[in-house]
Design a protein around this motif. Structure first.
Motif, PDB file in Angstrom:
ATOM      1  N   ARG A  84       1.414   6.950  -6.875  1.00  0.00           N
ATOM      2  CA  ARG A  84       0.307   7.838  -7.260  1.00  0.00           C
ATOM      3  C   ARG A  84       0.712   9.289  -7.065  1.00  0.00           C
ATOM      4  NH1 ARG A  84      -2.918   4.233  -4.365  1.00  0.00           N
ATOM      5  NH2 ARG A  84      -3.183   5.764  -2.673  1.00  0.00           N
ATOM      6  N   PHE A  85       1.369   9.550  -5.957  1.00  0.00           N
ATOM      7  CA  PHE A  85       1.838  10.907  -5.686  1.00  0.00           C
ATOM      8  C   PHE A  85       2.893  11.333  -6.710  1.00  0.00           C
ATOM      9  CE2 PHE A  85       5.579  12.988  -3.782  1.00  0.00           C
ATOM     10  CZ  PHE A  85       5.068  14.257  -3.577  1.00  0.00           C
ATOM     11  N   ARG A  91       0.835   4.177  -2.955  1.00  0.00           N
ATOM     12  CA  ARG A  91       0.549   5.566  -2.589  1.00  0.00           C
ATOM     13  C   ARG A  91       1.661   6.501  -3.080  1.00  0.00           C
ATOM     14  NH1 ARG A  91      -0.830  10.028  -2.541  1.00  0.00           N
ATOM     15  NH2 ARG A  91      -1.360  11.338  -0.747  1.00  0.00           N
ATOM     16  N   TYR A  92       2.907   6.095  -2.911  1.00  0.00           N
ATOM     17  CA  TYR A  92       4.018   6.935  -3.335  1.00  0.00           C
ATOM     18  C   TYR A  92       4.006   7.130  -4.848  1.00  0.00           C
ATOM     19  CZ  TYR A  92       8.631   9.090  -3.340  1.00  0.00           C
ATOM     20  OH  TYR A  92       9.667   9.979  -3.484  1.00  0.00           O
ATOM     21  N   GLU A 128       3.131   8.900   3.745  1.00  0.00           N
ATOM     22  CA  GLU A 128       2.290  10.090   3.920  1.00  0.00           C
ATOM     23  C   GLU A 128       3.103  11.237   4.505  1.00  0.00           C
ATOM     24  OE1 GLU A 128      -0.469  10.487   2.689  1.00  0.00           O
ATOM     25  OE2 GLU A 128      -1.452   8.540   2.470  1.00  0.00           O
ATOM     26  N   LEU A 145       2.988   2.869   4.992  1.00  0.00           N
ATOM     27  CA  LEU A 145       2.100   3.906   4.481  1.00  0.00           C
ATOM     28  C   LEU A 145       2.211   5.203   5.286  1.00  0.00           C
ATOM     29  CD1 LEU A 145      -0.040   4.775   2.451  1.00  0.00           C
ATOM     30  CD2 LEU A 145      -1.780   3.742   3.954  1.00  0.00           C
ATOM     31  N   ASP A 203       0.822  -1.209   0.000  1.00  0.00           N
ATOM     32  CA  ASP A 203       0.000   0.000   0.000  1.00  0.00           C
ATOM     33  C   ASP A 203       0.859   1.263   0.000  1.00  0.00           C
ATOM     34  OD1 ASP A 203       0.965  -0.449   2.525  1.00  0.00           O
ATOM     35  OD2 ASP A 203      -0.914   0.026   3.573  1.00  0.00           O
TER      36      ASP A 203
END
Length: 524
Positions: free
Chosen positions: A391-392, A388-389, A429, A425, A384
């Motif tokens: 996508r950023f 997330r990284y 963030e 995760l 996850d």
């Protein structure tokens, strides 16, 4: 210079059974072509014949040294085997082009061997010329013939594919082993590989800070070494440091008689780059006087060290970089037009990281691997966290203003903070928050931070004037003199004025804020 011939033993022709002409013997005894050394390649089964040929050569040409090279070929008609064995021979040979001329004798050996010889000489793995010898032709050529020849490889499709494979390997090397899905970047690297391996003209790399211009220059040097286009080292010069009275001596060298003191002489960067690559980073920061002399050295192949009346020859490949657009360099007179024209032969624009978002995954993996090597431990992403990284990183709103520097720093932070070798995760963030704050602060506070270096309280300057004054300070710090900064800042408006005293205009503008040239130009 000594002549060195490399060739296969002729298992039939060198026996002399069909005719008295024996090519390996005759080429060493030719009166118009002295051979100092013959590298005679043979297999173990024909050792006795090779030894007899060596004795006969010594009898006819005592000056020729014969070296017998045992090369076992299971199938001399197999392209892969023959090419591989000859490639290994070339890699381990140790050519000395400063003392010896090399020739490959094509008359003996199979057609496959002849084609492989051509491939290795054309690619400069063997820095030699190709020789074809022939039997005597009556009175016209009683000692036999020797010709420089070429081969037509048009019908050898398999070998053409070998060339294409080699080209892909070189492009892969220029990318540092990192694959790319970006078509524009792929085309740049592919074209760059062609230029690097075929031309020794100057190369200009253009791109934002952090896009990898320095790393690419290092890889270009490695590839040119591999292809034997250079033999010397890479001399990296940051032109931001070539300012003031010592810039000329640093670049071109200096003789002791300039000041008359021992220890004041220096070789200079051009001399250090002899036979190799001179890498001028941020060439747009090079003062105009040095630009003119550099151009002269490039075109004449020689230059005068400071304090010398004797020209010194130079032979190097120039790689230059700039972070500015070429139109800016030209319109604002930052680079001399004649030098810019010389550099414009081969210009390569490197795209910023934000324009290569499809490569973010492989670039992140590469940066993580570097961080792991530095820390000496294995680090991994939770699924996850990785998603997330990425996508950023691929978000079009993310500027990546520092390019690889931002990505590399981010990867190092994540790896250093990863407990038990896992990036989670919450860590991602937190990293995303840190990067977004960093980019926002750079956009918001860049001008204020710069003005704080030259003004006691930049908040006393109207917001309208801050951006303009910050631009002026940056131009001053990137220029070699007050006049040069004035020419850059007033490039367009000066055309409409009868008096073009740019230095005076700039001096008066700085005076409005209580500033002068010394105060604003000392930040570099």
């Amino acid at each position: 210079m000594r002549n060195v011939v490399i060739g296969f033993l002729g298992t039939i022709l060198d026996q002399g059974r069909r005719r008295s002409w024996r090519p390996s013997v005759q080429i060493c005894a030719h009166p118009d072509f002295p051979v100092d050394r013959l590298e005679l390649l043979h297999d173990h089964l024909n050792l006795r014949l090779a030894e007899k040929v060596a004795r006969d050569i010594t009898a006819q040409s005592p000056r020729t040294e014969v070296r017998l090279v045992d090369m076992e070929l299971k199938n001399p008609w197999d392209f892969q085997e023959v090419y591989g064995k000859l490639y290994d021979f070339a890699e381990s040979y140790g050519f000395d082009e400063d003392r010896e001329h090399y020739y490959v004798h094509l008359t003996t050996g199979t057609h496959v061997a002849q084609i492989c010889w051509f491939l290795l000489t054309e690619s400069r793995h063997i820095p030699a010329r190709l020789l074809q010898s022939g039997p005597p032709e009556g009175k016209a050529a009683p000692d036999g013939t020797i010709d420089i020849i070429d081969l037509d490889l048009a019908r050898y499709n398999a070998l053409q594919r070998r060339f294409e494979t080699a080209a892909r390997e070189h492009s892969y090397m220029l990318r540092g082993g990192i694959p790319t899905r970006n078509a524009a970047f792929h085309n740049v690297i592919e074209r760059l590989e062609q230029v690097v391996t075929r031309s020794d003209e100057p190369i200009l790399l253009v791109g934002e800070a952090g896009v990898g211009k320095t790393t690419l220059a290092q890889r270009i040097h490695e590839l040119k070494l591999q292809r034997r286009r250079v033999k010397g080292r890479l001399v990296h010069v940051n032109c931001a440091g070539l300012q003031g009275q010592h810039a000329m001596a640093a670049l071109f060298g200096q003789r002791r008689n300039v000041v008359g003191l021992a220890g004041t002489e220096r070789a200079g960067f051009l001399s250090e780059a002899e036979g190799g690559v001179l890498f001028l980073d941020d060439i747009d920061l090079l003062p105009h006087a040095e630009q003119a002399l550099l151009l002269d050295a490039l075109e004449r192949g020689s230059y005068y060290p400071v304090g010398s009346d004797t020209a010194q020859s130079c032979r190097f490949h120039l790689i230059a970089t700039t972070s500015r657009d070429l139109s800016v360099l030209s319109q604002q007179g930052i680079l001399r037009p004649d030098l810019l024209a010389r550099l414009a032969l081969w210009v390569f624009h490197l795209p910023p990281l934000r324009e290569r978002r499809e490569d973010m995954e492989v670039e992140l993996a590469y940066e993580l691997e570097k961080a792991e090597r530095s820390l000496g431990c294995k680090i991994g992403f939770n699924v996850d966290a990785r998603a997330r990284y990425l996508r950023f990183a691929r978000d079009p709103a993310m500027p990546w203003s520092g390019n690889y520097r931002d990505l590399s720093a981010s990867a190092r932070r994540l790896c250093a903070l990863a407990e038990r070798g896992r990036i989670t995760l919450p860590m991602v963030e937190a990293e995303i928050l840190a990067l977004t704050h960093q980019w926002a602060a750079m956009r918001r506070d860049g001008d204020m931070a710069l003005l704080a270096e030259v003004l006691p309280d930049p908040t006393n300057v109207d917001e309208f004037d801050r951006a303009q004054l910050a631009a002026v300070v940056r131009a001053c710090r990137e220029s070699s003199s007050l006049s040069a900064a004035g020419r850059r800042l007033f490039a367009l408006s000066r055309k409409e004025k009868t008096s073009q005293n740019d230095a005076d205009r700039l001096r008066k503008y700085l005076g409005r804020f209580g500033l002068n040239w010394e105060m604003v130009s000392s930040g570099t």
